[in-house]
Design an enzyme around this catalytic site. Structure first.
Site, PDB file in Angstrom:
ATOM      1  N   ARG A 287      31.050  28.581 105.746  1.00  0.00           N
ATOM      2  CA  ARG A 287      30.761  27.298 105.105  1.00  0.00           C
ATOM      3  C   ARG A 287      31.951  26.336 105.160  1.00  0.00           C
ATOM      4  O   ARG A 287      31.779  25.131 105.226  1.00  0.00           O
ATOM      5  CB  ARG A 287      30.330  27.530 103.659  1.00  0.00           C
TER       6      ARG A 287
ATOM      7  N   ASP B 262      24.123  18.121  88.180  1.00  0.00           N
ATOM      8  CA  ASP B 262      24.551  19.162  89.126  1.00  0.00           C
ATOM      9  C   ASP B 262      26.033  18.943  89.422  1.00  0.00           C
ATOM     10  O   ASP B 262      26.594  17.898  89.080  1.00  0.00           O
ATOM     11  CB  ASP B 262      23.733  19.061  90.425  1.00  0.00           C
TER      12      ASP B 262
HETATM   13  C1  SAM Z   1      19.662  27.318  93.551  1.00  0.00           C
HETATM   14  S1  SAM Z   1      19.880  25.709  92.896  1.00  0.00           S
HETATM   15  C2  SAM Z   1      18.557  25.652  91.707  1.00  0.00           C
HETATM   16  C3  SAM Z   1      17.852  24.315  91.694  1.00  0.00           C
HETATM   17  C4  SAM Z   1      16.679  24.208  90.718  1.00  0.00           C
HETATM   18  N1  SAM Z   1      17.110  24.357  89.351  1.00  0.00           N
HETATM   19  C5  SAM Z   1      15.602  25.201  91.034  1.00  0.00           C
HETATM   20  O1  SAM Z   1      15.417  26.175  90.301  1.00  0.00           O
HETATM   21  O2  SAM Z   1      14.939  25.046  92.076  1.00  0.00           O
HETATM   22  C6  SAM Z   1      21.322  25.956  91.857  1.00  0.00           C
HETATM   23  C7  SAM Z   1      22.059  24.660  91.560  1.00  0.00           C
HETATM   24  O3  SAM Z   1      23.014  24.904  90.527  1.00  0.00           O
HETATM   25  C8  SAM Z   1      24.154  24.111  90.782  1.00  0.00           C
HETATM   26  N2  SAM Z   1      25.316  24.672  90.078  1.00  0.00           N
HETATM   27  C9  SAM Z   1      26.020  25.798  90.375  1.00  0.00           C
HETATM   28  N3  SAM Z   1      27.052  25.949  89.527  1.00  0.00           N
HETATM   29  C10 SAM Z   1      26.998  24.893  88.662  1.00  0.00           C
HETATM   30  C11 SAM Z   1      27.809  24.482  87.566  1.00  0.00           C
HETATM   31  N4  SAM Z   1      28.901  25.168  87.193  1.00  0.00           N
HETATM   32  N5  SAM Z   1      27.449  23.354  86.909  1.00  0.00           N
HETATM   33  C12 SAM Z   1      26.360  22.639  87.290  1.00  0.00           C
HETATM   34  N6  SAM Z   1      25.570  22.975  88.316  1.00  0.00           N
HETATM   35  C13 SAM Z   1      25.887  24.086  89.002  1.00  0.00           C
HETATM   36  C14 SAM Z   1      24.291  24.161  92.299  1.00  0.00           C
HETATM   37  O4  SAM Z   1      25.059  23.084  92.808  1.00  0.00           O
HETATM   38  C15 SAM Z   1      22.833  24.136  92.763  1.00  0.00           C
HETATM   39  O5  SAM Z   1      22.413  22.852  93.121  1.00  0.00           O
END
Ligand code: SAM
Length: 288
Positions: free
Chosen positions: A49, A158
């Site tokens: 990545r 996010d």
């Molecule tokens: C797999 S996606 C899930 C998206 C959506 N909630 C769903 O269930 O389809 C996880 C998201 O969490 C965000 N994320 C990860 N760590 C985070 C943090 N510490 N604070 C805020 N967002 C975070 C990532 O950037 C990513 O966009």
């Protein structure tokens, strides 16, 4: 592996491996600042990545990138790019549809009965590229059609600014919207007039009540003054370890109204955690 030879950028001396030591430095940082677990098995993934960024920056090695990243300039200029590459953003419209059925059939009628004329406030925490808040917006717009006095506000947050920009654009590949029921698609998505453009744009109706913003769930406080009727925090906690999950959910609960609903992803569990939530159905909770 000679990456330099296939790259006209002249990175002839590119050192193609993220060493264990440098990986650990990144891994510790990602975990302490963003809660995201990065065990040794993810080293090759992180290496892959980061490669694109290293090429864009025309650097010669992962260690050069690491030194830059942790410098004052790197922390100012590179951090958001880094977060864009280390986060996993998989999402879909109507992902885990039982939540949206429950929202429509249970939460909304209850809210209409009890809320007076207050707007329903929903937070999609970890909203990725917007499919989750737009799905919530579809359900709430449909409810509004049948209940014209109903009002709502949605907050999507996010740490990936790239995903937040995508969410704000609201333009999706056709295959992303393919599974949405036709009637809903006709009402809430706009096809491009250009037959070569295979994308679909969300209707302004879906965007009108949504705010999108950067928010790190690991921050000590969230700087949000309001409380919400519903919090979706789905498929975000899986990247955190259990103590971090418990701390993050406790903080989210401080922004949830009494009686408000909390949704998690289907592969996540809150069992054994000390939280002010009662279990309603698998992955659906309510604040005590
Ligand atoms: C797999 S996606 C899930 C998206 C959506 N909630 C769903 O269930 O389809 C996880 C998201 O969490 C965000 N994320 C990860 N760590 C985070 C943090 N510490 N604070 C805020 N967002 C975070 C990532 O950037 C990513 O966009």
């Amino acid at each position: 592996m000679d990456i330099g030879s296939e790259n006209s950028g002249g990175l002839d001396c590119f050192k193609a491996e993220l060493s264990e030591k440098d990986f650990q430095v990144f891994s510790r940082y990602i975990y302490s600042e963003y809660g995201i677990k990065m065990p040794p098995i993810k080293r090759i993934m992180l290496q892959g990545r980061l490669l694109k960024r290293i090429r864009e920056l025309r650097m010669n090695s992962y260690s050069e990138y690491k030194d830059y990243f942790f410098s004052k300039e790197g922390q100012e200029k590179e951090l958001l790019h880094f977060l864009n590459v280390v986060t996993t953003n998989k999402t879909d419209f109507f992902r885990e549809p039982v939540h949206f059925i429950f929202l429509n059939e249970t939460v909304l009628p209850e809210f209409r009965r009890d809320s007076g004329n207050q707007p329903l406030k929903v937070w999609s925490a970890g909203c990725s590229s917007g499919e989750e808040p737009y799905t919530i917006s579809i359900v709430l717009n449909e409810f509004e059609r049948a209940n014209p006095l109903f009002k709502f506000e949605i907050l999507g947050t996010d740490i990936s600014t790239q995903m937040l920009e995508k969410a704000a654009r609201g333009v999706y590949a056709m295959n992303k919207v393919a599974t949405i029921p036709l009637e809903i698609k006709k009402r809430y998505f706009l096809k491009s007039k250009d037959p070569h453009n295979q994308t679909s744009r969300v209707h302004p109706l879906l965007q009108k009540n949504i705010r999108l913003s950067y928010l790190n769930l690991m921050d000590a406080t969230y700087g949000i003054q309001e409380t919400f009727d519903i919090v979706f925090c789905r498929n975000v906690l899986i990247y955190f370890d259990r103590p971090t999950q418990e701390r993050v959910i406790s903080k989210l609960c401080m922004h949830l109204k009494k009686g408000g609903y909390f949704f998690i992803g289907h592969s996540e569990s809150l069992s054994g955690m000390d939280l002010p939530l009662e279990h309603i159905k698998p992955t659906i909770f309510r604040k005590k």
